[in-house]
Design a protein around this motif. Structure first.
Motif, PDB file in Angstrom:
ATOM      1  N   PHE A   1       0.676  -0.695   0.142  1.00 31.40           N
ATOM      2  CA  PHE A   1      -0.125   0.020   0.017  1.00 31.40           C
ATOM      3  C   PHE A   1       0.704   1.520  -0.114  1.00 31.40           C
ATOM      4  O   PHE A   1       0.315   2.499  -0.587  1.00 31.40           O
ATOM      5  CB  PHE A   1      -0.998   0.243   0.755  1.00 31.40           C
ATOM      6  N   LYS A   2       2.366   1.022   0.328  1.00 29.01           N
ATOM      7  CA  LYS A   2       2.968   2.108   0.177  1.00 29.01           C
ATOM      8  C   LYS A   2       2.701   3.015  -0.629  1.00 29.01           C
ATOM      9  O   LYS A   2       3.611   4.649  -1.209  1.00 29.01           O
ATOM     10  CB  LYS A   2       4.202   2.094   0.766  1.00 29.01           C
ATOM     11  N   ASP A   3       3.127   2.703  -2.142  1.00 29.25           N
ATOM     12  CA  ASP A   3       2.733   2.783  -3.298  1.00 29.25           C
ATOM     13  C   ASP A   3       1.697   3.926  -3.509  1.00 29.25           C
ATOM     14  O   ASP A   3       1.896   4.865  -4.393  1.00 29.25           O
ATOM     15  CB  ASP A   3       2.538   1.212  -4.160  1.00 29.25           C
TER      16      ASP A   3
ATOM     17  N   PRO B   1      -4.614  -2.809   9.265  1.00 30.06           N
ATOM     18  CA  PRO B   1      -3.789  -2.848  10.416  1.00 30.06           C
ATOM     19  C   PRO B   1      -2.013  -1.924  10.266  1.00 30.06           C
ATOM     20  O   PRO B   1      -1.851  -1.000   9.024  1.00 30.06           O
ATOM     21  CB  PRO B   1      -3.156  -3.920   8.692  1.00 30.06           C
ATOM     22  N   THR B   2      -1.946  -1.511  11.424  1.00 29.76           N
ATOM     23  CA  THR B   2      -1.354  -0.406  11.160  1.00 29.76           C
ATOM     24  C   THR B   2       0.315  -0.706  12.652  1.00 29.76           C
ATOM     25  O   THR B   2       0.333  -1.651  13.146  1.00 29.76           O
ATOM     26  CB  THR B   2      -2.119   0.355  13.040  1.00 29.76           C
ATOM     27  N   GLY B   3       1.320   0.446  12.202  1.00 22.95           N
ATOM     28  CA  GLY B   3       2.090   0.354  12.880  1.00 22.95           C
ATOM     29  C   GLY B   3       2.701   1.422  13.122  1.00 22.95           C
ATOM     30  O   GLY B   3       2.480   1.770  14.205  1.00 22.95           O
ATOM     31  N   ASN B   4       3.119   2.716  12.135  1.00 14.24           N
ATOM     32  CA  ASN B   4       3.678   3.848  12.244  1.00 14.24           C
ATOM     33  C   ASN B   4       1.855   4.402  13.177  1.00 14.24           C
ATOM     34  O   ASN B   4       2.509   5.506  12.623  1.00 14.24           O
ATOM     35  CB  ASN B   4       3.983   4.228  11.522  1.00 14.24           C
ATOM     36  N   PHE B   5       1.085   4.064  12.315  1.00 16.11           N
ATOM     37  CA  PHE B   5      -0.264   5.174  12.716  1.00 16.11           C
ATOM     38  C   PHE B   5      -0.350   5.979  12.025  1.00 16.11           C
ATOM     39  O   PHE B   5      -1.190   6.876  12.222  1.00 16.11           O
ATOM     40  CB  PHE B   5      -0.005   6.000  14.437  1.00 16.11           C
ATOM     41  N   GLY B   6       0.301   6.285  10.345  1.00 18.29           N
ATOM     42  CA  GLY B   6      -0.132   6.612   9.598  1.00 18.29           C
ATOM     43  C   GLY B   6      -1.617   6.312   8.298  1.00 18.29           C
ATOM     44  O   GLY B   6      -2.012   7.073   7.883  1.00 18.29           O
ATOM     45  N   ASN B   7      -1.321   5.314   8.253  1.00 28.77           N
ATOM     46  CA  ASN B   7      -2.542   5.172   7.580  1.00 28.77           C
ATOM     47  C   ASN B   7      -3.706   4.677   7.904  1.00 28.77           C
ATOM     48  O   ASN B   7      -4.569   5.935   7.567  1.00 28.77           O
ATOM     49  CB  ASN B   7      -2.579   3.144   7.041  1.00 28.77           C
ATOM     50  N   ILE B   8      -4.306   4.741   9.252  1.00 32.54           N
ATOM     51  CA  ILE B   8      -5.032   4.479  10.266  1.00 32.54           C
ATOM     52  C   ILE B   8      -5.234   6.554  10.098  1.00 32.54           C
ATOM     53  O   ILE B   8      -6.249   6.890  10.942  1.00 32.54           O
ATOM     54  CB  ILE B   8      -5.578   4.289  11.872  1.00 32.54           C
TER      55      ILE B   8
ATOM     56  N   PRO C   1       5.790  -8.445   9.117  1.00 38.70           N
ATOM     57  CA  PRO C   1       7.150  -7.684   9.573  1.00 38.70           C
ATOM     58  C   PRO C   1       6.869  -6.175   9.525  1.00 38.70           C
ATOM     59  O   PRO C   1       7.883  -4.960  10.053  1.00 38.70           O
ATOM     60  CB  PRO C   1       8.281  -7.743   9.254  1.00 38.70           C
ATOM     61  N   SER C   2       6.249  -5.385   8.472  1.00 35.96           N
ATOM     62  CA  SER C   2       6.191  -4.126   8.386  1.00 35.96           C
ATOM     63  C   SER C   2       5.266  -2.978   9.434  1.00 35.96           C
ATOM     64  O   SER C   2       4.840  -2.217   9.195  1.00 35.96           O
ATOM     65  CB  SER C   2       5.133  -3.986   7.573  1.00 35.96           C
ATOM     66  N   MET C   3       4.507  -4.098  10.427  1.00 38.63           N
ATOM     67  CA  MET C   3       3.858  -3.351  11.780  1.00 38.63           C
ATOM     68  C   MET C   3       4.830  -4.099  12.811  1.00 38.63           C
ATOM     69  O   MET C   3       4.232  -3.989  13.883  1.00 38.63           O
ATOM     70  CB  MET C   3       2.192  -3.813  11.770  1.00 38.63           C
ATOM     71  N   ASP C   4       5.799  -4.282  12.506  1.00 37.40           N
ATOM     72  CA  ASP C   4       6.650  -4.897  14.073  1.00 37.40           C
ATOM     73  C   ASP C   4       7.623  -3.602  15.116  1.00 37.40           C
ATOM     74  O   ASP C   4       8.455  -2.924  14.370  1.00 37.40           O
ATOM     75  CB  ASP C   4       7.894  -5.762  13.828  1.00 37.40           C
TER      76      ASP C   4
ATOM     77  N   THR D   1      -3.473  -4.412   2.371  1.00 38.82           N
ATOM     78  CA  THR D   1      -1.978  -3.485   2.500  1.00 38.82           C
ATOM     79  C   THR D   1      -0.755  -4.321   1.755  1.00 38.82           C
ATOM     80  O   THR D   1      -0.194  -3.911   1.435  1.00 38.82           O
ATOM     81  CB  THR D   1      -1.627  -2.627   3.995  1.00 38.82           C
ATOM     82  N   ALA D   2      -1.231  -5.578   1.403  1.00 34.45           N
ATOM     83  CA  ALA D   2       0.138  -5.828   0.946  1.00 34.45           C
ATOM     84  C   ALA D   2      -0.575  -7.312  -0.076  1.00 34.45           C
ATOM     85  O   ALA D   2      -1.122  -7.554   0.565  1.00 34.45           O
ATOM     86  CB  ALA D   2       1.313  -6.703   1.685  1.00 34.45           C
ATOM     87  N   HIS D   3      -0.030  -7.670  -1.282  1.00 33.54           N
ATOM     88  CA  HIS D   3       0.171  -9.233  -1.888  1.00 33.54           C
ATOM     89  C   HIS D   3       1.016 -10.010  -0.895  1.00 33.54           C
ATOM     90  O   HIS D   3       2.098  -9.754  -0.553  1.00 33.54           O
ATOM     91  CB  HIS D   3       0.348  -8.267  -3.334  1.00 33.54           C
TER      92      HIS D   3
HETATM   93  C1  LIG Z   1       4.106  -0.047   5.961  1.00 35.29           C
HETATM   94  C2  LIG Z   1       2.913  -1.294   6.824  1.00 35.29           C
HETATM   95  C3  LIG Z   1       2.020  -1.142   7.194  1.00 35.29           C
HETATM   96  C4  LIG Z   1       1.573   0.082   8.211  1.00 35.29           C
HETATM   97  O1  LIG Z   1       1.884   1.291   7.879  1.00 35.29           O
HETATM   98  P1  LIG Z   1       1.661   2.610   9.040  1.00 35.29           P
HETATM   99  O2  LIG Z   1       1.185   3.518   8.036  1.00 35.29           O
HETATM  100  O3  LIG Z   1       2.938   2.087   8.791  1.00 35.29           O
HETATM  101  O4  LIG Z   1       0.371   2.365  10.124  1.00 35.29           O
HETATM  102  C5  LIG Z   1       1.129  -1.907   7.037  1.00 35.29           C
HETATM  103  N1  LIG Z   1       1.293  -3.481   6.039  1.00 35.29           N
HETATM  104  C6  LIG Z   1       1.953  -3.316   4.994  1.00 35.29           C
HETATM  105  C7  LIG Z   1       1.964  -4.390   4.476  1.00 35.29           C
HETATM  106  C8  LIG Z   1       3.501  -2.238   5.100  1.00 35.29           C
HETATM  107  O5  LIG Z   1       4.182  -2.171   4.236  1.00 35.29           O
END
Ligand SMILES: *Cc1c(COP(=O)(O)O)cnc(C)c1O
Length: 457
Positions: A108-110, A251-258, A304-307, A405-407
């Motif tokens: 999804f970062k694309d 699915p959240t890591g850095n809180f950016g998406n949400i 791992p992208s949410m670690d 968020t990912a394939h």
């Molecule tokens: C970066 C990423 C996330 C987390 O996104 P945040 O914006 O950091 O919350 C979740 N899933 C995937 C596959 C990612 O690459």
């Protein structure tokens, strides 16, 4: 539209300046000074294509870019996606999955970085400036950033990854980009070593200025902005497929998406609560359930992208939670720095829980969810998305749109473990093995990286 810092000690800046600045000079995060409402335009917006909708939303914020230029930038950013829908919603069982992985690196970062790369190129050209991006990656961000700027004028990108410690697909996605402005550096160390080197390079103000260093981390406002669009699009598509009381689970890591979802809601998108899905690194879930925002050691999971333990975009939400009071926010951020935690009042927690719910999935639940969802719907989830779907299944008290968020082919090991067979690779991943690679091995120290950058810009 002008931009202010959450910490309140920076002059207002324009959109273009906000994009180039990334982090505010007072250490805070940039936000638009007001929240534009589209509450009365939802019906009109619901009829637009993704690109048209993106223009309508983004133009409210990028007010210093002329209409035709902005349309062109948006069009070229999303023409790299394999579907015109960009972020389609598919209904599987009773869950709506919004697929955000149709961009060039299948994550999804694309959605954000394709646009950010085009904004950078546009602004640099206009200003006759140069930018050298340096970043460290443990996987997805590096490849999405590289694809965002490959072949662009006035930009070089240097991405450090820990040699042999990123997944094979992720490594090949980065090293198979052979454009002259892309430099992959495989460092003889860990991700933390790579990140420390990047931080130290940015900390050297003289060097940073001389070599025009810039970052692409998740705190850039343009990234959040690009992500706001798909909440609108996903809401409308789910609605058209019969969804009513719509909740997004993210699915959240850095809180950016949400945070982008939170902002869409402030703009008038009538969604129900936002649900934050985490893996075993559950600082954000502990915050919502118990008001406990304290950092713990990061554990490795299937996603791992949410670690992540420090959610770098969280400060943007806190700014709203503290009623836009920068002084309170500054105090709280210092408290976090000094003590490793922030405490919240009951009133604050009540507000938080009226806006967010949460779900944490263990590794076992992630694996089980991939397995049962495949069995029941013949659809393969990636492990990040599975954390969200696990939550949607467990809560089942609304119509859930789960952001995917990912394939799954990016994370074949856990998928194979769960379903008994490896995920089918899309052409773009299958082809990677055969492509030429460009990557330099580099010593694990700051000077070596500085010298490499100096030699190549
Ligand atoms: C970066 C990423 C996330 C987390 O996104 P945040 O914006 O950091 O919350 C979740 N899933 C995937 C596959 C990612 O690459």
């Amino acid at each position: 539209m002008n931009y202010i810092s959450t910490r309140g000690q920076t002059d207002k800046v324009s959109f273009k300046d906000a994009v180039m600045m990334g982090l505010a000079v007072d250490g805070g995060l940039l936000l638009p000074e007001s929240v534009p409402s589209v509450k009365d335009r939802l019906d009109e917006l619901s009829k637009l294509t993704y690109k048209e909708l993106a223009y309508e939303i983004i133009s409210l914020f990028a007010t210093d870019i002329p209409e035709n230029d902005l349309k062109r930038l948006i069009d070229s950013s999303y023409s790299t996606f394999e579907t015109d829908e960009v972020a389609p919603v598919v209904k599987k069982g009773n869950v709506y999955i919004q697929e955000l992985f149709h961009g060039p690196t299948f994550a999804f970062k694309d959605v954000a970085l394709q646009l950010l790369g085009n904004f950078f190129e546009y602004i640099l050209k206009e200003r006759g400036e140069q930018l050298n991006i340096i970043g460290a990656t443990s996987g997805d961000t590096g490849s999405a950033a590289i694809y965002g700027v490959r072949g662009k004028e006035n930009i070089n990108i240097f991405i450090l990854h820990p040699k042999g410690r990123v997944s094979r697909v992720q490594e090949m996605q980065m090293t198979s980009v052979t454009d002259a402005n892309v430099y992959n550096l495989a460092i003889d160390g860990t991700f933390d070593d790579a990140q420390d080197i990047v931080k130290a390079a940015f900390g050297d103000i003289e060097y940073k200025k001389e070599y025009k260093l810039g970052a692409v981390n998740s705190i850039n406002w343009a990234r959040v902005l690009a992500q706001i669009v798909y909440y609108f699009y996903g809401y409308f598509q789910a609605q058209k497929q019969g969804a009513k009381n719509i909740r997004f689970i993210v699915p959240t890591g850095n809180f950016g998406n949400i945070f982008a979802g939170y902002f869409a809601k402030q703009m008038g998108l009538p969604m129900d609560k936002l649900v934050l899905a985490t893996n075993e690194n559950n600082i954000l879930a502990r915050f919502i359930n118990d008001g406990d925002y304290s950092t713990k050691k990061v554990v490795q999971t299937y996603s791992p992208s949410m670690d992540i333990q420090i959610a770098s975009n969280f400060e943007r939400y806190l700014y709203f939670l503290y009623n836009k009071d920068s002084e309170v926010l500054r105090k709280k951020m210092h408290e976090l720095k000094d003590t490793g935690k922030i405490s919240f009042s009951n009133a604050e927690m009540e507000k938080v829980r009226s806006e967010f719910a949460t779900y944490s999935a263990s590794n076992k639940q992630t694996e089980n969810t991939i397995q049962t969802f495949f069995r029941d719907n013949d659809y393969i989830l990636d492990p990040h998305t599975a954390c969200g779907v696990a939550g949607a299944k467990a809560m089942a008290d609304a119509d859930y749109v789960c952001l995917s968020t990912a394939h799954p082919a990016k994370f074949p090991d856990v998928v194979e473990k769960a379903t008994g067979k490896p995920p089918v690779k899309p052409d773009g991943i299958e082809r990677l093995e055969t492509l030429d690679k460009k990557c330099a091995d580099i010593e694990n120290n700051l000077q070596a990286v500085k010298d490499y950058v100096a030699d190549n810009v």
